[in-house]
Structure formats: C-alpha cells, structure tokens
Enzyme design. Sequence first.
Site, PDB file in Angstrom:
ATOM      1  N   SER A 139      16.870 -76.808  19.541  1.00  9.61           N
ATOM      2  CA  SER A 139      16.552 -78.157  19.316  1.00  9.61           C
ATOM      3  C   SER A 139      15.300 -78.342  19.870  1.00  9.61           C
ATOM      4  O   SER A 139      14.773 -78.085  20.704  1.00  9.61           O
ATOM      5  CB  SER A 139      17.696 -79.097  19.925  1.00  9.61           C
ATOM      6  OG  SER A 139      17.367 -80.347  19.717  1.00  9.61           O
ATOM      7  N   TYR A 153      22.480 -82.056  26.766  1.00 11.07           N
ATOM      8  CA  TYR A 153      22.217 -81.297  25.526  1.00 11.07           C
ATOM      9  C   TYR A 153      20.738 -80.931  25.625  1.00 11.07           C
ATOM     10  O   TYR A 153      20.901 -79.739  25.225  1.00 11.07           O
ATOM     11  CB  TYR A 153      22.295 -82.622  24.487  1.00 11.07           C
ATOM     12  CG  TYR A 153      22.037 -81.786  23.080  1.00 11.07           C
ATOM     13  CD1 TYR A 153      23.166 -81.042  22.227  1.00 11.07           C
ATOM     14  CD2 TYR A 153      20.792 -81.831  22.603  1.00 11.07           C
ATOM     15  CE1 TYR A 153      22.638 -80.457  21.126  1.00 11.07           C
ATOM     16  CE2 TYR A 153      20.598 -81.266  21.275  1.00 11.07           C
ATOM     17  CZ  TYR A 153      21.563 -80.866  20.562  1.00 11.07           C
ATOM     18  OH  TYR A 153      21.330 -80.184  19.449  1.00 11.07           O
TER      19      TYR A 153
END
Length: 247
Positions: A139, A153
């Site tokens: 990401s 995350y």
Amino acid sequence: MTTILITGASSGLGAEMARQFAALGHDLALCARRTERLEELAVQITTAHPDRRVAVKALDVNDHDAVFRVFDELAEELGGLDRVVVNAGLGKGQPLGTGRFDANKETAETNFIGALAQTEAAAAIFRKQGRGHLVMVSSISALRGMPKNITTYAATKAAVAHLAEGFRADVHGTPIKVTVLYPGYIVSEMSGTSARTPLMTSTEQGVRAMVEAIEKEKRSARVPAWPWGPLGFVIKHVPVGVLRRMS
C-alpha cells in the site's frame, strides 16, 4: 499461457485483477472465503473467455495449514503456478491506545501472518518448479508510519513489502521474480466510505495500472503512477504535522 493464483479474489481489487488477467489470456486460480462470489466470478470470466481455465477454492488466509494445502492443490490441478498474487487483507483499525487492540490485532494477523503463510506456500512451489513470480500487494501507506485508523494497517503493509524484498534477495539471479505493488487510493470494498476521498481512482483504472506493472514484472511500483509516484515522495518527506492533517 500463464497460470495466476490470486487470494482475496471474491471482490474488489482481486476480482478485477482476475477479470483483467483473463482478458489478457491467463488461466486463473482464485481463492477467498466467499466461494459463492468466486463461483459467480468464474462463470462471468469463462462466459466472456470460454478458453480460460478458472479453478476456485475456499480459503481463509488465517487458516495457515489450509493456505499450504490449497496452494499445493491448485498447483497440482493446473500443472503448476506461474504467478501468485498475495492480495487478501483487512483494512480495519483504530488509533493506538483507544481500546481497540482487537481490531488492530485482527488486521495484523491477517495482513502480515496471513501474508507470510501465503508467501511461504508460494515460495515453496516456486523453488520446487525453479521459476515463478511473487506479487505482493502492499500500500502507498507503507511508505511511512501513518496516524489515526491506519497506523496498524500501514505497519503491516510495510512489513509485507520487506518480506517480499527479502525473498527477492534470496532468489536473486534465478528465474523467480518478485514484484511489490504500492497502490494508492483505489475504490474497493475495503475503501468503504473513504471511496469519496479526493484522488480516488476507479477500481478498473487502478487495477489496470497494477496489472500493467505485474505483467512487466517490475520490482516495485506505486500505482497508478499519477499521482502516486510524486505523492509517494511527498508522503515520505512531509513534516509529521502535515502528514497528520493529510490522513
């Protein structure tokens, strides 16, 4: 013809990758917890591309024994795996110290330990075959420690990027390749209400950029390249106070 295994393939980025890879002529091994959605996707793909082979299997990546078993079964059924896309993951989380260790723990276990199991299973198959292509979906948030709900995350996505890079060093000089993708804001089920975030890219456009980078076997790619190439630099270097307001 390439055979590609995709985890988390029942929706979002995984499902769209399956569609786009099928359109490019690849056979597919699709895994997810929701098999009814996998079956629907398989029918959709084989209807549009009757010559494609699409195998589907139920898989919860937190069942680590199942990860190894399912990967091996799909490799046997399809005559090997040319590419494995480690895509399954969670986006939930809360700021640290706010009483939601449960949510952060679930994200950490799925996104890192689950990805470790997938990487181990894929790596074992590739070593046995003497070839293969590991694709790790990280990401853009992995580029730096992030505040608020995405702290855990982002940390897991940084961890899996390093995991893949370490494997790349192990297999350097062999026919085994590794790609790490750093997607920016792409609409998916995981994006939820944040789908209204400025700079959000449609699922189809965002995945097209991912698939192009995978097909070229790039070592790493921030996708889509615009605006996430330059914005990635900003994220890495902006003062922490500004980063907090951006998140």
